[in-house]
Scaffold this motif. Structure first.
Motif, PDB file in Angstrom:
ATOM      1  N   GLU A  78       0.828  -1.209   0.000  1.00  0.00           N
ATOM      2  CA  GLU A  78       0.000   0.000   0.000  1.00  0.00           C
ATOM      3  C   GLU A  78       0.856   1.250   0.000  1.00  0.00           C
ATOM      4  O   GLU A  78       0.544   2.226  -0.698  1.00  0.00           O
ATOM      5  CB  GLU A  78      -0.916  -0.013   1.237  1.00  0.00           C
ATOM      6  N   GLU A  79       1.944   1.253   0.783  1.00  0.00           N
ATOM      7  CA  GLU A  79       2.794   2.438   0.851  1.00  0.00           C
ATOM      8  C   GLU A  79       3.546   2.688  -0.460  1.00  0.00           C
ATOM      9  O   GLU A  79       4.035   3.790  -0.707  1.00  0.00           O
ATOM     10  CB  GLU A  79       3.794   2.330   2.005  1.00  0.00           C
ATOM     11  N   PHE A  80       3.637   1.642  -1.312  1.00  0.00           N
ATOM     12  CA  PHE A  80       4.264   1.794  -2.626  1.00  0.00           C
ATOM     13  C   PHE A  80       3.219   1.972  -3.731  1.00  0.00           C
ATOM     14  O   PHE A  80       3.549   1.939  -4.906  1.00  0.00           O
ATOM     15  CB  PHE A  80       5.123   0.577  -2.952  1.00  0.00           C
ATOM     16  N   HIS A  81       1.958   2.116  -3.356  1.00  0.00           N
ATOM     17  CA  HIS A  81       0.862   2.353  -4.301  1.00  0.00           C
ATOM     18  C   HIS A  81       0.787   1.248  -5.356  1.00  0.00           C
ATOM     19  O   HIS A  81       0.789   1.498  -6.558  1.00  0.00           O
ATOM     20  CB  HIS A  81       1.014   3.733  -4.954  1.00  0.00           C
ATOM     21  N   ASP A  82       0.734   0.022  -4.837  1.00  0.00           N
ATOM     22  CA  ASP A  82       0.572  -1.196  -5.640  1.00  0.00           C
ATOM     23  C   ASP A  82       1.843  -1.650  -6.342  1.00  0.00           C
ATOM     24  O   ASP A  82       1.802  -2.572  -7.160  1.00  0.00           O
ATOM     25  CB  ASP A  82      -0.554  -1.060  -6.669  1.00  0.00           C
ATOM     26  N   ILE A  83       2.960  -1.052  -6.048  1.00  0.00           N
ATOM     27  CA  ILE A  83       4.242  -1.533  -6.549  1.00  0.00           C
ATOM     28  C   ILE A  83       4.781  -2.558  -5.560  1.00  0.00           C
ATOM     29  O   ILE A  83       4.716  -2.345  -4.345  1.00  0.00           O
ATOM     30  CB  ILE A  83       5.241  -0.373  -6.725  1.00  0.00           C
ATOM     31  N   SER A  84       5.321  -3.636  -6.050  1.00  0.00           N
ATOM     32  CA  SER A  84       5.882  -4.658  -5.179  1.00  0.00           C
ATOM     33  C   SER A  84       7.298  -4.257  -4.752  1.00  0.00           C
ATOM     34  O   SER A  84       7.939  -3.416  -5.407  1.00  0.00           O
ATOM     35  CB  SER A  84       5.941  -6.001  -5.897  1.00  0.00           C
ATOM     36  N   THR A 112       0.489  16.494  -1.495  1.00  0.00           N
ATOM     37  CA  THR A 112       0.024  15.112  -1.612  1.00  0.00           C
ATOM     38  C   THR A 112       1.147  14.202  -2.074  1.00  0.00           C
ATOM     39  O   THR A 112       1.363  13.113  -1.524  1.00  0.00           O
ATOM     40  CB  THR A 112      -1.149  15.033  -2.611  1.00  0.00           C
ATOM     41  N   TYR A 113       1.901  14.640  -3.061  1.00  0.00           N
ATOM     42  CA  TYR A 113       3.002  13.832  -3.577  1.00  0.00           C
ATOM     43  C   TYR A 113       4.166  13.766  -2.584  1.00  0.00           C
ATOM     44  O   TYR A 113       4.851  12.748  -2.503  1.00  0.00           O
ATOM     45  CB  TYR A 113       3.465  14.378  -4.923  1.00  0.00           C
ATOM     46  N   CYS A 114       4.365  14.841  -1.849  1.00  0.00           N
ATOM     47  CA  CYS A 114       5.383  14.822  -0.798  1.00  0.00           C
ATOM     48  C   CYS A 114       5.043  13.768   0.246  1.00  0.00           C
ATOM     49  O   CYS A 114       5.921  13.012   0.709  1.00  0.00           O
ATOM     50  CB  CYS A 114       5.480  16.192  -0.125  1.00  0.00           C
ATOM     51  N   GLU A 115       3.769  13.705   0.607  1.00  0.00           N
ATOM     52  CA  GLU A 115       3.308  12.731   1.600  1.00  0.00           C
ATOM     53  C   GLU A 115       3.445  11.305   1.074  1.00  0.00           C
ATOM     54  O   GLU A 115       3.874  10.406   1.796  1.00  0.00           O
ATOM     55  CB  GLU A 115       1.856  13.013   1.969  1.00  0.00           C
ATOM     56  N   TYR A 116       3.086  11.090  -0.183  1.00  0.00           N
ATOM     57  CA  TYR A 116       3.226   9.757  -0.781  1.00  0.00           C
ATOM     58  C   TYR A 116       4.674   9.287  -0.716  1.00  0.00           C
ATOM     59  O   TYR A 116       4.963   8.131  -0.393  1.00  0.00           O
ATOM     60  CB  TYR A 116       2.775   9.782  -2.240  1.00  0.00           C
ATOM     61  N   SER A 117       5.592  10.169  -1.061  1.00  0.00           N
ATOM     62  CA  SER A 117       7.009   9.803  -1.070  1.00  0.00           C
ATOM     63  C   SER A 117       7.519   9.512   0.333  1.00  0.00           C
ATOM     64  O   SER A 117       8.257   8.547   0.548  1.00  0.00           O
ATOM     65  CB  SER A 117       7.837  10.935  -1.704  1.00  0.00           C
ATOM     66  N   LEU A 118       7.113  10.335   1.293  1.00  0.00           N
ATOM     67  CA  LEU A 118       7.566  10.134   2.666  1.00  0.00           C
ATOM     68  C   LEU A 118       7.009   8.835   3.244  1.00  0.00           C
ATOM     69  O   LEU A 118       7.703   8.124   3.977  1.00  0.00           O
ATOM     70  CB  LEU A 118       7.151  11.320   3.530  1.00  0.00           C
ATOM     71  N   ASN A 119       5.783   8.504   2.922  1.00  0.00           N
ATOM     72  CA  ASN A 119       5.201   7.251   3.400  1.00  0.00           C
ATOM     73  C   ASN A 119       5.933   6.037   2.817  1.00  0.00           C
ATOM     74  O   ASN A 119       6.037   4.989   3.458  1.00  0.00           O
ATOM     75  CB  ASN A 119       3.716   7.173   3.027  1.00  0.00           C
ATOM     76  N   ALA A 120       6.441   6.196   1.593  1.00  0.00           N
ATOM     77  CA  ALA A 120       7.170   5.098   0.950  1.00  0.00           C
ATOM     78  C   ALA A 120       8.577   4.950   1.516  1.00  0.00           C
ATOM     79  O   ALA A 120       9.088   3.831   1.647  1.00  0.00           O
ATOM     80  CB  ALA A 120       7.231   5.323  -0.554  1.00  0.00           C
TER      81      ALA A 120
END
Length: 343
Positions: free
Chosen positions: A76-82, A261-269
């Motif tokens: 989930e943190e990779f947005h469906d990337i394994s 939003t994109y900053c948050e996505y990257s930090l979560n990953a």
């Protein structure tokens, strides 16, 4: 960009929070752990319970199959990337066509900021060359001439309202493009002058713009150090994850999104990146990461390469603090992803 070899017990460069030997090392060198070594992996002990093996080889085959299945599942943190796909995006983006492909666009790229500025530089140097300053920079008059042709009249007046362009460093985007041109083999300095190489002359042609774009894209992402453009810590994961940023923009960028939003996505990953940022009295590691990521990945990369656009209100502000972005057609034309996941 990677300076030293990552140790087995060091934090994994992918930012997962795990040790390198428990994460990407398995993908780079192949599974080398025994079942006992892998007992700390979530679900591993449970998978082995009740299993019977005739020999060690059979047990290792089972362990390898378990790891392959685990590394192929979406996160989930990779947005469906394994994890396996993320490793390829981070470490081998240009050698992983099964995950991501970069292609020449068929669209006109002449208005893309980096292309426009590069062509102005190449044409400004021209057949006669341009005499370098004592510090090795472009001459003042050439910098001013390029700026006048690069910016709109309104933006040029705004940028030179309090300080004129007296050196190449006063026009930092041009300074960066000059460095990239040299890294790409388009220009060279010889006997105190900047000259076009044969390659530079070839790419000055209008019918070579799409090819030039892809060349500059590869140089900027793989050879030019993004941290050079700002005063933030190295935070190499930001540049290493440029393909992941493009994946996020490709997936969510059809609609206007707040840059945060994109900053948050990257930090979560990649949460481990916060360990590289010292907390200061006027800020927090999270805020510093957000500013750094927005500056490097969105403004100085995605916008500079014409992959996204900023909202019109922000586009005309000299200081860009709060803004929304949306992907442009060029992004989907030149980058495509093949993300297959196991649920």
């Amino acid at each position: 960009m990677r300076k030293n070899k990552t140790g087995r017990n060091d934090p994994c460069p992918c930012g997962s929070g795990k040790k390198y030997k428990r994460c990407c090392l398995n993908h780079e060198t192949g599974p080398e752990s025994s079942p006992s070594d892998s007992s700390a992996i979530p679900g591993f002990r449970e998978a082995f319970e009740g299993q019977e093996f005739n020999d060690l080889e059979e047990a290792e085959q089972f362990a390898n199959a378990f790891m392959q299945s685990r590394n192929s599942r979406r996160l989930e943190e990779f947005h469906d990337i394994s994890p396996e796909q993320m490793m390829r995006l981070l470490h081998f983006p240009y050698e992983s066509p099964e995950v991501v492909k970069f292609s020449e666009s068929k669209s006109d790229v002449s208005s893309v900021p980096i292309i426009k500025l590069m062509l102005l530089l190449l044409n400004g140097i021209g057949e006669k060359g341009a005499k370098a300053t004592v510090k090795g920079n472009l001459p003042r008059n050439l910098c001013r001439e390029i700026a006048v042709n690069y910016y709109s009249e309104e933006e040029y007046q705004q940028r030179t309202k309090y300080r004129n362009i007296n050196t190449e460093m006063d026009f930092f985007d041009l300074h960066v493009v000059r460095i990239i041109a040299k890294l790409a083999g388009l220009i060279k300095k010889y006997k105190g002058k900047y000259l076009l190489t044969k390659k530079g002359i070839t790419f000055s042609s209008e019918d070579k713009q799409q090819e030039l774009y892809l060349l500059l894209f590869q140089i900027y992402t793989s050879k030019f150090n993004w941290a050079y453009r700002d005063g933030y810590p190295e935070l190499s994961i930001i540049q290493m994850s440029f393909a992941f940023t493009l994946y996020l923009l490709s997936r969510y960028g059809a609609q206007w999104q707040d840059y945060g939003t994109y900053c948050e996505y990257s930090l979560n990953a990649f949460p481990m990146v916060l360990n590289e940022i010292e907390e200061t009295a006027g800020s927090t590691p999270e805020k510093d990461f957000q500013r750094c990521y927005a500056y490097r990945s969105l403004e100085n990369f995605a916008v500079f390469f014409g992959l996204v656009e900023m909202d019109a209100e922000c586009r005309h502000r000299f200081l860009k603090e709060d803004y929304q972005i949306r992907k442009l057609p060029l992004l989907d034309e030149m980058v495509s992803f093949n993300i297959r996941t196991v649920h």
